[in-house]
Design an enzyme around this catalytic site. Sequence first.
Site, PDB file in Angstrom:
ATOM      1  N   ASP A 145       0.830  -1.205   0.000  1.00  0.00           N
ATOM      2  CA  ASP A 145       0.000   0.000   0.000  1.00  0.00           C
ATOM      3  C   ASP A 145       0.867   1.258   0.000  1.00  0.00           C
ATOM      4  OD1 ASP A 145      -2.875   0.955   0.405  1.00  0.00           O
ATOM      5  OD2 ASP A 145      -1.827   2.040   2.001  1.00  0.00           O
ATOM      6  N   ASN A 166      -1.862  -6.394   7.013  1.00  0.00           N
ATOM      7  CA  ASN A 166      -0.513  -5.849   7.207  1.00  0.00           C
ATOM      8  C   ASN A 166      -0.447  -4.440   6.609  1.00  0.00           C
ATOM      9  OD1 ASN A 166       2.255  -5.188   6.946  1.00  0.00           O
ATOM     10  ND2 ASN A 166       2.814  -7.352   6.865  1.00  0.00           N
ATOM     11  N   ARG A 179       1.872  -2.690   5.700  1.00  0.00           N
ATOM     12  CA  ARG A 179       2.849  -2.527   4.611  1.00  0.00           C
ATOM     13  C   ARG A 179       2.456  -3.324   3.378  1.00  0.00           C
ATOM     14  NH1 ARG A 179       8.829  -2.946   7.131  1.00  0.00           N
ATOM     15  NH2 ARG A 179       9.340  -2.410   4.987  1.00  0.00           N
ATOM     16  N   GLU A 180       1.366  -4.105   3.480  1.00  0.00           N
ATOM     17  CA  GLU A 180       0.959  -4.891   2.322  1.00  0.00           C
ATOM     18  C   GLU A 180      -0.421  -4.404   1.821  1.00  0.00           C
ATOM     19  OE1 GLU A 180       1.888  -9.110   2.724  1.00  0.00           O
ATOM     20  OE2 GLU A 180       3.520  -8.652   4.098  1.00  0.00           O
ATOM     21  N   MET A 181      -1.492  -5.094   2.168  1.00  0.00           N
ATOM     22  CA  MET A 181      -2.792  -4.688   1.659  1.00  0.00           C
ATOM     23  C   MET A 181      -3.435  -3.598   2.521  1.00  0.00           C
ATOM     24  SD  MET A 181      -3.939  -8.502   0.458  1.00  0.00           S
ATOM     25  CE  MET A 181      -5.471  -8.146  -0.389  1.00  0.00           C
TER      26      MET A 181
END
Lengths: 333, 333
Positions: B84, B124, B126-128
Amino acid sequence: MQSLKYLGMMFPLWLALAASAAPSIQSEPIQPIAKAVIRNPAMVELGKKLFFEPRLSKSGFISCNSCHNLSTGGSDNLSSSIGDHWQQGPIRSPSVLNSSLNVAQFWDGRAKSLQEQASGPIANPREMASNHVLALDVLRSIPAYVNEFDKVFGNRNVSMQQVTKAIAAFEETLVTPDSRFDLWLKGNKQALNAQELRGYQTFKTAGCVACHNGPAVGGNSFQKMGLVSPYQTSNPAQGRAGVTGKDADRMAFKVPSLRNVALRAPYFHDAGAPTLEAAVATMGKLQLGRAFNQQEIGDIVAFLHTLTGKQPRIVLPILPASSNDTPRPTPFN
Amino acid sequence: MQSLKYLGMMFPLWLALAASAAPSIQSEPIQPIAKAVIRNPAMVELGKKLFFEPRLSKSGFISCNSCHNLSTGGSDNLSSSIGDHWQQGPIRSPSVLNSSLNVAQFWDGRAKSLQEQASGPIANPREMASNHVLALDVLRSIPAYVNEFDKVFGNRNVSMQQVTKAIAAFEETLVTPDSRFDLWLKGNKQALNAQELRGYQTFKTAGCVACHNGPAVGGNSFQKMGLVSPYQTSNPAQGRAGVTGKDADRMAFKVPSLRNVALRAPYFHDAGAPTLEAAVATMGKLQLGRAFNQQEIGDIVAFLHTLTGKQPRIVLPILPASSNDTPRPTPFN
């Protein structure tokens, strides 16, 4: 269809059509979507690979399908698209579905054809952020691609013209026939219920159909956004004026196709309408000078839902592996 | 397989195997990948939709398939993934292909199962970058999803347990049988050429097979990265130690499966090896204390190419449309 430029001209005709007794395809202002005819399957297959190819972007992360997602109506359905380094795009991404029926591509029609359109995003620093030299270097470094270009085009050059021609050939197959409305047009009178039919009648008599007509229910003309009263938006896009240089074309955008429109909120070039109901109400006011009541809005929205056709059945392509010589993606610099 | 923890223990066995005359599946340290058995097609189909569902992310842009791209070997093949707001991920994304054969999930094995793994990236930041409440709000707001969950699970709750169970059921189908090496294992002695066979012999006699064995050619144990001499990297990941808390597990990572490895450069958890040749050379030095010569490297790489199996044939899912109540993606805040 190009001549249907002003509302007033066509009004009496549609009113007459709406009043006619037994509708037939010939007498309706909307025609069914024709099934895709695949003339060159090998080229279409190559184009599909390229459409899903993230290595055409600088980051190795963004493909055509990222913003024109074939799982979600051929668009990302965001207010504005996400480009390289998460840059916010200037406009809501149009659907690739039935885009071959459009008079031109992009909201402002700056690309005359799908082929011309396809080369843009690859090299746009706010979108895929690659460039044509790098994109071709990537493809040429992958033996399976070179072989496939050879098979399709008869030479091993791999040119941007070939890349965009193949992508366009694939995109031409992305049509959505057999919506319930098309079944109705073709004579199945059970395909629509009473509300949907009432919505269609209102869509015609109110004048929506003056711009949203033809097989794509739009896509075939440019119109000023805010014909009766000005459209209020913080989006700086000025539409067609940027292409023609004419002040009269300020805020003129390509009329979007309403095919599959229920799949892809939010609406308008600036995503200013979060729902179909809001879009219909705003269009009524700004384009037709008419305040639709709740029943009319509900009816028209019910009709619009019948324009969702069969979505293209896409077998996900398996992309050939990079070779040791393939330029590596650089997402973080 | 869990007992194959130290190289030394197993060396004599593999040497003995390598020296045997007529190889049979039974006597080889690598077994063929079995075809997927689909026990619950409706759950697999739902899981496929969720795997391709960008609305499980805060931005509406990132799906499981973004970083575990089934067009490119089940991974994004970037040095580290893009999350993201274009955040740089901490590690190279592992392939989802054949991941059901892994002893645990993630490089450090912190998730015991595919189901446990699947809930991580959604929430997360830092992810989705979504959260489980929001992700469920999205799914519950879409009538077609609620109906499909009801069909599969017998209730209309839509829970995160159901979401991850369906995703895991889909992922379990993502196996890649029928590689040329598997055909050879099953008795087709023409399936490999002389160099590939020589590479396999070296792979066994040099000791690579001590860690890279079983149907997945790895994935079934944790090993220290830098066994003979330390691995030099700027990546701060410490591997298994973060899960067990044991100093002895520092720099121990799950041995990656070598299935389809030719599809997904760069290699290692930190993407430190840009090519298969580099990866083989480094592994030889760091894990086996052995400097492979150019011919050995070429032979082993030729063998590794034979591990590319039939990629799963995925018909792209058509995702149900958002309703007016669906929380809208917020990519830019």
